[in-house]
Design a protein around this motif. Structure first.
Motif, PDB file in Angstrom:
ATOM      1  N   VAL A  26      39.749  -5.818 147.326  1.00  0.00           N
ATOM      2  CA  VAL A  26      38.704  -6.805 147.555  1.00  0.00           C
ATOM      3  C   VAL A  26      37.561  -6.129 148.307  1.00  0.00           C
ATOM      4  O   VAL A  26      37.779  -5.435 149.299  1.00  0.00           O
ATOM      5  N   PHE A  27      36.343  -6.346 147.812  1.00  0.00           N
ATOM      6  CA  PHE A  27      35.142  -5.776 148.396  1.00  0.00           C
ATOM      7  C   PHE A  27      34.431  -6.818 149.258  1.00  0.00           C
ATOM      8  O   PHE A  27      34.618  -8.022 149.061  1.00  0.00           O
ATOM      9  N   PRO A  28      33.576  -6.372 150.179  1.00  0.00           N
ATOM     10  CA  PRO A  28      32.858  -7.318 151.048  1.00  0.00           C
ATOM     11  C   PRO A  28      32.009  -8.340 150.297  1.00  0.00           C
ATOM     12  O   PRO A  28      31.771  -9.430 150.810  1.00  0.00           O
ATOM     13  N   ASP A  29      31.569  -8.031 149.072  1.00  0.00           N
ATOM     14  CA  ASP A  29      30.748  -8.984 148.317  1.00  0.00           C
ATOM     15  C   ASP A  29      31.581 -10.078 147.652  1.00  0.00           C
ATOM     16  O   ASP A  29      31.049 -10.933 146.942  1.00  0.00           O
ATOM     17  N   GLY A  30      32.907 -10.044 147.863  1.00  0.00           N
ATOM     18  CA  GLY A  30      33.775 -11.085 147.317  1.00  0.00           C
ATOM     19  C   GLY A  30      34.351 -10.776 145.953  1.00  0.00           C
ATOM     20  O   GLY A  30      35.201 -11.506 145.456  1.00  0.00           O
ATOM     21  N   LYS A  31      33.936  -9.684 145.328  1.00  0.00           N
ATOM     22  CA  LYS A  31      34.492  -9.288 144.034  1.00  0.00           C
ATOM     23  C   LYS A  31      35.741  -8.444 144.259  1.00  0.00           C
ATOM     24  O   LYS A  31      36.014  -7.989 145.372  1.00  0.00           O
ATOM     25  N   HIS A  48      37.028 -13.307 141.116  1.00  0.00           N
ATOM     26  CA  HIS A  48      37.850 -14.258 141.877  1.00  0.00           C
ATOM     27  C   HIS A  48      39.124 -13.592 142.416  1.00  0.00           C
ATOM     28  O   HIS A  48      40.241 -14.008 142.091  1.00  0.00           O
ATOM     29  N   PRO A  49      38.984 -12.572 143.257  1.00  0.00           N
ATOM     30  CA  PRO A  49      40.181 -11.859 143.703  1.00  0.00           C
ATOM     31  C   PRO A  49      41.110 -12.691 144.584  1.00  0.00           C
ATOM     32  O   PRO A  49      42.328 -12.509 144.528  1.00  0.00           O
ATOM     33  N   ARG A  50      40.594 -13.595 145.381  1.00  0.00           N
ATOM     34  CA  ARG A  50      41.461 -14.388 146.275  1.00  0.00           C
ATOM     35  C   ARG A  50      42.375 -15.303 145.460  1.00  0.00           C
ATOM     36  O   ARG A  50      43.553 -15.464 145.791  1.00  0.00           O
TER      37      ARG A  50
END
Length: 173
Positions: free
Chosen positions: A50-55, A81-83
């Motif tokens: 998971v990257f800081p940009d949410g991807k 939508h990694p989460r």
């Protein structure tokens, strides 16, 4: 399936190795903050980055745990939508652990040089020589060994295991 040849080593003097990597690279380093959640698998490794940009990226890979250059086969699936994906994978497979790192990425020819500050472990360098279709692993190994020498890394600094394995082994690994 894409392949690369990898070497991982512990870094004792990050400033020196960073200066050498910068001298070899054609461009300044990219700074990457990464959080990798590893899931239990019957073989290989599966992580959701998971990257800081949410991807995020779901990365499945296989490679031997060996100190020398080793070939890794991998597959990457990018997701916005990694989460949500993490929740499904956690329910299905269970979480093995989480690796958090700050990575400096340098590009030298077909090689990615990663200088990593890994939470709970310290400083490391990873070389990933991305193999072209049909390129022999021995060619990638030769590239990795040459770069290792140019970066001032010693054979005794090489590490066989993945960061998740080192975290599981505990302090001092």
């Amino acid at each position: 399936m894409p392949r690369n040849v990898e070497i991982k080593a512990r870094v004792w003097d990050m400033d020196e190795v960073r200066a050498r990597a910068e001298a070899l690279s054609d461009a300044p380093a990219l700074v990457l903050e990464q959080e990798d959640t590893f899931f239990h698998t019957p073989e290989g490794r599966l992580k959701l980055r998971v990257f800081p940009d949410g991807k995020g990226e779901l990365i499945a890979y296989r490679r031997p745990d060996a100190v020398g250059p080793k070939t890794s086969e991998y597959f990457v699936y990018r997701t916005p939508h990694p989460r949500e994906l993490a929740a499904v994978l956690e329910r299905a497979l269970g979480v093995r652990g989480v690796v958090r790192k700050r990575r400096l990425l340098y590009l030298v020819g077909q090689t990615r040089i990663h200088l990593d500050e890994v939470e709970g472990l310290g400083a490391f360098l990873e070389l990933e020589v991305v193999l072209a279709d049909g390129q022999a692993e021995t060619e990638g190994e030769a590239v990795a060994r040459r770069l290792m020498t140019k970066l001032g890394l010693r054979d005794e600094d090489r590490v066989a295991a993945a960061y998740i394995d080192l975290l599981e082994e505990g302090p001092g690994q």
